[in-house]
Design a protein around this motif. Structure first.
Motif, mmCIF file in Angstrom:
data_model
loop_
_atom_site.group_PDB
_atom_site.id
_atom_site.type_symbol
_atom_site.label_atom_id
_atom_site.label_comp_id
_atom_site.label_asym_id
_atom_site.label_seq_id
_atom_site.Cartn_x
_atom_site.Cartn_y
_atom_site.Cartn_z
ATOM 1 N N ARG A 11 -16.029 51.008 16.301
ATOM 2 C CA ARG A 11 -15.688 50.620 14.928
ATOM 3 C C ARG A 11 -15.049 51.808 14.211
ATOM 4 N N PHE A 12 -14.066 51.506 13.362
ATOM 5 C CA PHE A 12 -13.278 52.558 12.729
ATOM 6 C C PHE A 12 -13.127 52.278 11.233
ATOM 7 N N ALA A 13 -13.627 53.180 10.432
ATOM 8 C CA ALA A 13 -13.461 53.056 8.985
ATOM 9 C C ALA A 13 -11.995 53.287 8.627
ATOM 10 N N LEU A 14 -11.518 52.574 7.614
ATOM 11 C CA LEU A 14 -10.130 52.687 7.185
ATOM 12 C C LEU A 14 -10.040 53.425 5.854
ATOM 13 N N ALA A 15 -8.866 53.968 5.583
ATOM 14 C CA ALA A 15 -8.622 54.593 4.286
ATOM 15 C C ALA A 15 -8.749 53.538 3.184
ATOM 16 N N LYS A 16 -9.024 53.986 1.975
ATOM 17 C CA LYS A 16 -9.258 53.073 0.859
ATOM 18 C C LYS A 16 -8.107 52.091 0.701
ATOM 19 N N GLY A 17 -8.443 50.802 0.711
ATOM 20 C CA GLY A 17 -7.452 49.750 0.497
ATOM 21 C C GLY A 17 -6.746 49.279 1.750
ATOM 22 N N ALA A 18 -6.718 50.088 2.783
ATOM 23 C CA ALA A 18 -5.992 49.736 4.002
ATOM 24 C C ALA A 18 -6.654 48.551 4.700
ATOM 25 N N GLY A 19 -5.833 47.681 5.249
ATOM 26 C CA GLY A 19 -6.345 46.540 6.000
ATOM 27 C C GLY A 19 -6.838 45.385 5.151
ATOM 28 N N SER A 20 -6.850 45.525 3.845
ATOM 29 C CA SER A 20 -7.421 44.496 2.973
ATOM 30 C C SER A 20 -6.464 43.325 2.804
ATOM 31 N N ASP A 21 -7.052 42.129 2.728
ATOM 32 C CA ASP A 21 -6.266 40.946 2.401
ATOM 33 C C ASP A 21 -7.077 40.067 1.469
ATOM 34 N N ALA A 22 -6.576 38.880 1.162
ATOM 35 C CA ALA A 22 -7.210 38.034 0.157
ATOM 36 C C ALA A 22 -8.596 37.563 0.567
ATOM 37 N N VAL A 23 -8.884 37.524 1.851
ATOM 38 C CA VAL A 23 -10.178 37.047 2.345
ATOM 39 C C VAL A 23 -11.036 38.200 2.856
ATOM 40 N N HIS A 24 -10.410 39.151 3.557
ATOM 41 C CA HIS A 24 -11.133 40.276 4.158
ATOM 42 C C HIS A 24 -10.888 41.511 3.293
ATOM 43 N N ARG A 25 -11.713 41.663 2.267
ATOM 44 C CA ARG A 25 -11.449 42.683 1.241
ATOM 45 C C ARG A 25 -11.849 44.097 1.678
ATOM 46 N N ASP A 26 -12.780 44.199 2.639
ATOM 47 C CA ASP A 26 -13.294 45.516 3.023
ATOM 48 C C ASP A 26 -13.516 45.561 4.542
ATOM 49 N N PRO A 27 -12.446 45.434 5.329
ATOM 50 C CA PRO A 27 -12.610 45.340 6.784
ATOM 51 C C PRO A 27 -12.956 46.683 7.421
ATOM 52 N N VAL A 28 -13.642 46.599 8.546
ATOM 53 C CA VAL A 28 -13.866 47.752 9.417
ATOM 54 C C VAL A 28 -13.219 47.385 10.748
ATOM 55 N N TYR A 29 -12.064 47.918 11.027
ATOM 56 C CA TYR A 29 -11.358 47.545 12.255
ATOM 57 C C TYR A 29 -12.221 47.927 13.457
ATOM 58 N N SER A 30 -12.455 46.949 14.336
ATOM 59 C CA SER A 30 -13.433 47.136 15.412
ATOM 60 C C SER A 30 -12.944 46.476 16.698
ATOM 61 N N TYR A 31 -13.401 47.031 17.820
ATOM 62 C CA TYR A 31 -13.084 46.470 19.133
ATOM 63 C C TYR A 31 -14.343 46.302 19.960
ATOM 64 N N ALA A 32 -14.433 45.164 20.624
ATOM 65 C CA ALA A 32 -15.348 45.017 21.748
ATOM 66 C C ALA A 32 -14.551 45.440 22.969
ATOM 67 N N VAL A 33 -14.939 46.543 23.579
ATOM 68 C CA VAL A 33 -14.149 47.164 24.639
ATOM 69 C C VAL A 33 -14.808 46.917 25.992
ATOM 70 N N THR A 34 -14.057 46.337 26.914
ATOM 71 C CA THR A 34 -14.512 46.195 28.295
ATOM 72 C C THR A 34 -13.807 47.225 29.159
ATOM 73 N N GLN A 35 -14.580 47.989 29.915
ATOM 74 C CA GLN A 35 -14.028 48.916 30.894
ATOM 75 C C GLN A 35 -14.478 48.485 32.281
ATOM 76 N N LEU A 36 -13.503 48.341 33.171
ATOM 77 C CA LEU A 36 -13.755 48.016 34.570
ATOM 78 C C LEU A 36 -13.341 49.213 35.413
ATOM 79 N N THR A 37 -14.210 49.654 36.308
ATOM 80 C CA THR A 37 -13.925 50.807 37.165
ATOM 81 C C THR A 37 -13.935 50.371 38.615
ATOM 82 N N ASP A 38 -12.865 50.751 39.353
ATOM 83 C CA ASP A 38 -12.805 50.371 40.764
ATOM 84 C C ASP A 38 -13.400 51.468 41.646
#
Length: 408
Positions: A11-38
Motif C-alpha cells: 500500500r502506498f500513501a499519495l500526496a495530498k489530493g492526488a488520486g481523488s475523484d468524486a467517489v474515492h476521496r481519499d484513496p490509498v493506491y494498493s496492490y495484491a502482489v503475486t510472486q511466482l518463483t521457478d
C-alpha cells in the motif's frame, strides 16, 4: 517449474489530493502482489489494484489460486492457460463469492498476471514481444471464451488475429515511435482551480496532447467551471476527457452532460453505476454525439459483451488489474475488435503492464493506437518504471511485464 509462491499486500500513501475523484476521496493506491518463483530462482510479479481497505482480502484470494500452481511446468501451463483460467474462475465453492467479479476475480487477476510475467521472463523477452510473436492459435489457447459463444467463437477469435498477420509488420513502427499517452493527473477531484490550471500547463509543456479532469461535484457548476478552465488552457485542438467515476444518477448524468457539451469533451467516462448497462444505453442516446468511455469497474468479459451489444460505449477501458488479468484483457480486446470499438485501458497498474498490452493490441490485433493513460504517482516504487518522453510511452525492453516493485 513453479517452485514457490509469495503473496504480499503493498500500500502506498499519495500526496495530498492526488488520486481523488468524486467517489474515492481519499484513496490509498494498493496492490495484491503475486510472486511466482521457478526452480532457477526467476521470480515474477503479478498485480491486482485496490484503493486500500480490503486489499488483504484480495491477497487471500490470490493465495488460494496461486497455491494450485506449485509444481506446474510454465510452458505446459501457458500452452493451455485458458483451460486453467476457466477451471480456476469456476472453482465450485470459491466461484460463489463472485462469480467472476469482486475479491475473488481480483485475486485471479494477480495470479494470472504473474503467470504471464514469469512466461516472458523465462523466454527473456518483454511481454509485448512474447505476445506479438505467438501465433493466433497460441494466443487463443490462453483465453477462456466461455459465455461468449453467441458473439465470439474460438474460430472467430483466431480469424480476427489471422486477418491482421499480413499487415502486422507495418504496425511495428510504433515500437520506435512510442505509444502516445494522456495525462490523468491534471485534475484530481480535490485539486483547486488554480492547481488544475497549472497542471494543465505542465502537461502541455511535457508534450501531452490529451488530458483528463475529474468531475461529479454535488454542485454541477463546479464541474462546468473546471471543465472550461481545462479547455481554455488546452485550446481547441487538444483532447479533454471528463471522468465522473460513477457519481451521477441517470437523470443527473443526462442534465449535466448536456451542459458540458459546450466545452467539447472527447468523452464522458463512467457517468453512472457500472452495472447499469441500460442506463448507459439511454444516456448515450440522449447526449449524442457526446461519447461515453466505460470499463474501469466492469469486472469480466460477459459484462463487456453486453455493453458492446448495446452499442452505448465509444471507448472501452478494460483494465488487466481489474478483470481476470492479461488473459481476460485480451479476450475483451478481441470482443472490441469484432464490434469496432477502440480499447483505451484504465491503468490501475500505473501503465506498467498496459504499456505492453496496448502494443500487442495495436500490432497483433490492429486496434488503433489512440493513447494510454499516464499516472505518475507510484513510479518510485517500481524497479523499471514507465518512461514518458514528450508525452509518449517509450517501449520497454526488459524481460517481463515491468511490474516488479522495489522491496518494501
Amino acid at each position: 517449474m513453479i517452485a514457490k509462491v509469495n503473496i504480499s499486500d503493498r500500500r502506498f500513501a499519495l500526496a495530498k489530493g492526488a488520486g481523488s475523484d468524486a467517489v474515492h476521496r481519499d484513496p490509498v493506491y494498493s496492490y495484491a502482489v503475486t510472486q511466482l518463483t521457478d526452480e532457477h530462482h526467476t521470480t515474477s510479479s503479478g498485480l491486482a489494484f485496490t484503493v486500500g481497505a480490503g486489499n488483504e482480502l484480495v491477497c487471500g484470494a490470490a493465495k488460494f489460486y496461486a497455491d494450485t500452481l506449485v509444481g506446474r511446468n510454465v510452458d505446459e501451463l501457458m500452452a493451455d492457460f485458458g483451460s486453467w483460467f476457466k477451471n480456476a474462475a469456476n472453482e465450485q465453492q470459491f466461484r460463489w463469492l463472485g462469480p467472476h467479479k469482486g475479491i475473488v476475480h481480483l485475486g485471479l487477476a494477480s495470479v494470472t498476471n504473474a503467470c504471464f510475467d514469469l512466461w516472458a521472463k523465462q523466454k527473456q523477452v518483454p511481454l509485448w514481444k512474447l505476445l506479438i510473436d505467438l501465433s493466433p492459435e497460441e494466443i487463443v489457447n490462453t483465453l477462456d471464451l466461455s459465455y461468449l459463444e453467441d458473439v465470439l467463437t474460438r474460430e472467430e477469435a483466431i480469424d480476427i488475429l489471422q486477418q491482421q498477420q499480413a499487415t502486422k509488420n507495418e504496425r511495428t513502427k510504433i515500437l520506435t515511435e512510442g505509444y502516445p499517452g494522456y495525462d490523468t493527473s491534471v485534475g484530481w477531484f480535490n485539486y483547486n482551480n488554480e492547481q488544475v490550471r497549472e497542471n494543465c500547463k505542465k502537461a502541455i509543456d511535457a508534450g501531452f496532447n490529451a488530458m483528463k479532469l475529474k468531475v461529479g461535484a454535488t454542485d454541477a457548476a463546479r464541474d462546468i467551471e473546471r471543465a472550461n478552465i481545462v479547455r481554455e488552457v488546452a485550446g481547441g485542438d487538444r483532447k479533454v476527457m471528463l471522468d465522473a467515476n460513477q457519481q451521477w444518477t441517470l437523470p443527473q448524468a443526462i442534465a449535466i452532460c448536456q451542459q458540458l457539451q459546450q466545452m467539447n469533451p472527447y468523452w464522458i467516462e463512467e457517468p453512472t453505476h457500472p452495472d447499469d448497462i441500460l442506463a448507459h444505453q439511454t444516456l448515450a442516446k440522449q447526449i449524442a454525439p457526446l461519447k461515453l468511455a466505460l470499463g474501469e469497474h466492469v469486472p469480466n468479459r460477459i459484462l463487456f459483451k453486453n455493453y458492446l451489444q448495446t452499442g452505448c460505449a465509444s471507448f472501452m477501458q478494460v483494465d488487466a488489474v481489474r478483470v481476470g488479468g492479461v488473459s481476460e484483457f485480451i479476450t475483451v480486446s478481441l470482443l472490441c475488435k469484432k464490434f469496432g470499438v477502440p480499447v483505451v485501458p484504465h491503468v490501475g497498474d500505473m501503465g506498467q503492464l498496459h504499456q505492453h498490452l496496448v502494443l500487442f493490441n495495436h500490432i497483433a490485433m490492429g486496434h488503433e493506437a489512440l493513447f494510454l493513460e499516464h499516472i505518475p504517482h507510484l513510479k518510485p516504487y517500481f524497479k523499471q518504471p514507465v518512461k514518458i518522453e514528450n508525452g509518449v510511452y517509450v517501449t520497454p525492453l526488459e524481460a517481463g511485464s515491468s511490474c516488479d516493485l522495489v522491496p518494501a
